[in-house]
Design a protein around this motif. Structure first.
Motif, mmCIF file in Angstrom:
data_model
loop_
_atom_site.group_PDB
_atom_site.id
_atom_site.type_symbol
_atom_site.label_atom_id
_atom_site.label_comp_id
_atom_site.label_asym_id
_atom_site.label_seq_id
_atom_site.Cartn_x
_atom_site.Cartn_y
_atom_site.Cartn_z
ATOM 1 N N LEU A 100 18.102 -61.466 -11.371
ATOM 2 C CA LEU A 100 19.028 -61.066 -10.310
ATOM 3 C C LEU A 100 18.443 -61.343 -8.930
ATOM 4 O O LEU A 100 19.158 -61.783 -8.021
ATOM 5 C CB LEU A 100 19.414 -59.600 -10.464
ATOM 6 C CG LEU A 100 20.332 -59.286 -11.645
ATOM 7 C CD1 LEU A 100 20.580 -57.787 -11.745
ATOM 8 C CD2 LEU A 100 21.641 -60.051 -11.544
ATOM 9 N N ALA A 101 17.150 -61.110 -8.762
ATOM 10 C CA ALA A 101 16.508 -61.411 -7.475
ATOM 11 C C ALA A 101 16.540 -62.914 -7.203
ATOM 12 O O ALA A 101 16.807 -63.346 -6.075
ATOM 13 C CB ALA A 101 15.071 -60.899 -7.475
ATOM 14 N N TYR A 102 16.293 -63.703 -8.234
ATOM 15 C CA TYR A 102 16.336 -65.156 -8.094
ATOM 16 C C TYR A 102 17.741 -65.622 -7.733
ATOM 17 O O TYR A 102 17.924 -66.426 -6.809
ATOM 18 C CB TYR A 102 15.865 -65.816 -9.395
ATOM 19 C CG TYR A 102 15.881 -67.317 -9.360
ATOM 20 C CD1 TYR A 102 14.900 -68.023 -8.679
ATOM 21 C CD2 TYR A 102 16.873 -68.037 -10.009
ATOM 22 C CE1 TYR A 102 14.911 -69.405 -8.645
ATOM 23 C CE2 TYR A 102 16.889 -69.415 -9.980
ATOM 24 C CZ TYR A 102 15.910 -70.096 -9.300
ATOM 25 O OH TYR A 102 15.926 -71.465 -9.260
ATOM 26 N N LEU A 103 18.748 -65.117 -8.430
ATOM 27 C CA LEU A 103 20.125 -65.505 -8.151
ATOM 28 C C LEU A 103 20.570 -65.014 -6.781
ATOM 29 O O LEU A 103 21.316 -65.704 -6.078
ATOM 30 C CB LEU A 103 21.058 -64.970 -9.242
ATOM 31 C CG LEU A 103 20.874 -65.598 -10.622
ATOM 32 C CD1 LEU A 103 21.722 -64.857 -11.653
ATOM 33 C CD2 LEU A 103 21.194 -67.075 -10.605
ATOM 34 N N TYR A 104 20.110 -63.833 -6.391
ATOM 35 C CA TYR A 104 20.444 -63.321 -5.058
ATOM 36 C C TYR A 104 19.840 -64.213 -3.971
ATOM 37 O O TYR A 104 20.453 -64.433 -2.942
ATOM 38 C CB TYR A 104 19.967 -61.871 -4.901
ATOM 39 C CG TYR A 104 20.436 -61.251 -3.616
ATOM 40 C CD1 TYR A 104 21.739 -60.776 -3.491
ATOM 41 C CD2 TYR A 104 19.597 -61.152 -2.513
ATOM 42 C CE1 TYR A 104 22.195 -60.223 -2.310
ATOM 43 C CE2 TYR A 104 20.044 -60.603 -1.324
ATOM 44 C CZ TYR A 104 21.341 -60.139 -1.229
ATOM 45 O OH TYR A 104 21.787 -59.606 -0.047
ATOM 46 N N ARG A 105 18.658 -64.735 -4.243
ATOM 47 C CA ARG A 105 18.027 -65.653 -3.282
ATOM 48 C C ARG A 105 18.862 -66.916 -3.133
ATOM 49 O O ARG A 105 18.997 -67.453 -2.039
ATOM 50 C CB ARG A 105 16.625 -66.014 -3.739
ATOM 51 C CG ARG A 105 15.947 -67.013 -2.843
ATOM 52 C CD ARG A 105 14.531 -67.289 -3.314
ATOM 53 N NE ARG A 105 13.928 -68.327 -2.539
ATOM 54 C CZ ARG A 105 13.556 -69.502 -3.030
ATOM 55 N NH1 ARG A 105 13.715 -69.756 -4.305
ATOM 56 N NH2 ARG A 105 13.011 -70.397 -2.264
ATOM 57 N N ILE A 106 19.457 -67.373 -4.219
ATOM 58 C CA ILE A 106 20.258 -68.598 -4.182
ATOM 59 C C ILE A 106 21.637 -68.344 -3.577
ATOM 60 O O ILE A 106 22.088 -69.071 -2.702
ATOM 61 C CB ILE A 106 20.414 -69.182 -5.602
ATOM 62 C CG1 ILE A 106 19.062 -69.665 -6.106
ATOM 63 C CG2 ILE A 106 21.420 -70.319 -5.621
ATOM 64 C CD1 ILE A 106 19.064 -70.064 -7.562
ATOM 65 N N TYR A 107 22.317 -67.291 -4.046
ATOM 66 C CA TYR A 107 23.709 -67.056 -3.669
ATOM 67 C C TYR A 107 23.911 -66.022 -2.576
ATOM 68 O O TYR A 107 24.992 -65.927 -2.011
ATOM 69 C CB TYR A 107 24.520 -66.632 -4.895
ATOM 70 C CG TYR A 107 24.572 -67.669 -5.976
ATOM 71 C CD1 TYR A 107 25.025 -68.954 -5.717
ATOM 72 C CD2 TYR A 107 24.162 -67.374 -7.264
ATOM 73 C CE1 TYR A 107 25.076 -69.910 -6.712
ATOM 74 C CE2 TYR A 107 24.218 -68.324 -8.274
ATOM 75 C CZ TYR A 107 24.676 -69.588 -7.985
ATOM 76 O OH TYR A 107 24.724 -70.526 -8.973
ATOM 77 N N GLY A 108 22.925 -65.197 -2.315
ATOM 78 C CA GLY A 108 23.060 -64.165 -1.299
ATOM 79 C C GLY A 108 24.042 -63.085 -1.718
ATOM 80 O O GLY A 108 24.200 -62.779 -2.905
ATOM 81 N N ALA A 109 24.711 -62.519 -0.744
ATOM 82 C CA ALA A 109 25.624 -61.402 -0.996
ATOM 83 C C ALA A 109 26.841 -61.823 -1.806
ATOM 84 O O ALA A 109 27.567 -60.979 -2.331
ATOM 85 C CB ALA A 109 26.063 -60.786 0.321
ATOM 86 N N ASP A 110 27.073 -63.131 -1.933
ATOM 87 C CA ASP A 110 28.218 -63.652 -2.672
ATOM 88 C C ASP A 110 27.896 -63.853 -4.153
ATOM 89 O O ASP A 110 28.581 -64.592 -4.846
ATOM 90 C CB ASP A 110 28.648 -64.974 -2.031
ATOM 91 C CG ASP A 110 30.038 -65.391 -2.411
ATOM 92 O OD1 ASP A 110 30.883 -64.507 -2.629
ATOM 93 O OD2 ASP A 110 30.273 -66.608 -2.506
#
Length: 158
Positions: A100-110
């Motif tokens: 989730l942290a990795y995906l949040y880094r890629i996609y941000g709040a979206d």
């Protein structure tokens, strides 16, 4: 003395890297299966990208191992839960958080909209909502397997 690496140090050094490699393979497999443009690229061409993504994934795997896996594993182990189940459960939690942290880094709040193709998760039918959660599930599976690798290496050093 055994020639294979074992013990706590080897477990903390190898297991997160192994789990990150599994997660990267899962990400590439998911991309290859779900993106029509990516499906045209032979899997062998992903090798250089896989190494780059793996190094990036390590930035999330090791902190998750230290901040989440280790304390959770120690707590569950102290509760005397079923042997390897403690590492499996702690690894799954760390894998989910790292992904989730990795995906949040890629996609941000979206992040939710990116995973679900622009549809709110609550509005998707069950089958589609499970499919949209494939990447977090890959993180859980990779972390759980990494937890089992950890416990195997930790026990080998005893």
């Amino acid at each position: 003395m055994s020639a294979t690496p074992g013990g706590m140090f080897a477990a903390f050094a190898i297991a997160p890297a192994f789990a990150a490699a599994l997660a990267v393979l899962g990400l590439i497999g998911h991309l290859h299966l779900t993106d029509p443009a990516a499906a045209d690229v032979p899997l062998a061409d992903y090798a250089s990208m896989a190494v780059s993504v793996w190094f990036s994934a390590l930035m999330f795997a090791y902190p998750a191992a230290i901040v989440l896996f280790a304390p959770l594993w120690l707590i569950l182990r102290g509760l005397r839960l079923w042997g390897s189940f403690t590492a499996l459960l702690a690894g799954a939690a760390a894998g989910l958080v790292a992904m989730l942290a990795y995906l949040y880094r890629i996609y941000g709040a979206d992040l939710e909209m990116q995973l679900t193709g622009g549809v709110p998760l609550g509005e998707l039918p069950l089958a589609e909502s499970l499919f949209s959660l494939a990447l977090p599930l890959i993180g859980i599976a990779a972390g759980a397997i990494g937890g089992l690798v950890f416990t195997s290496l930790e026990r080998a050093g005893r």
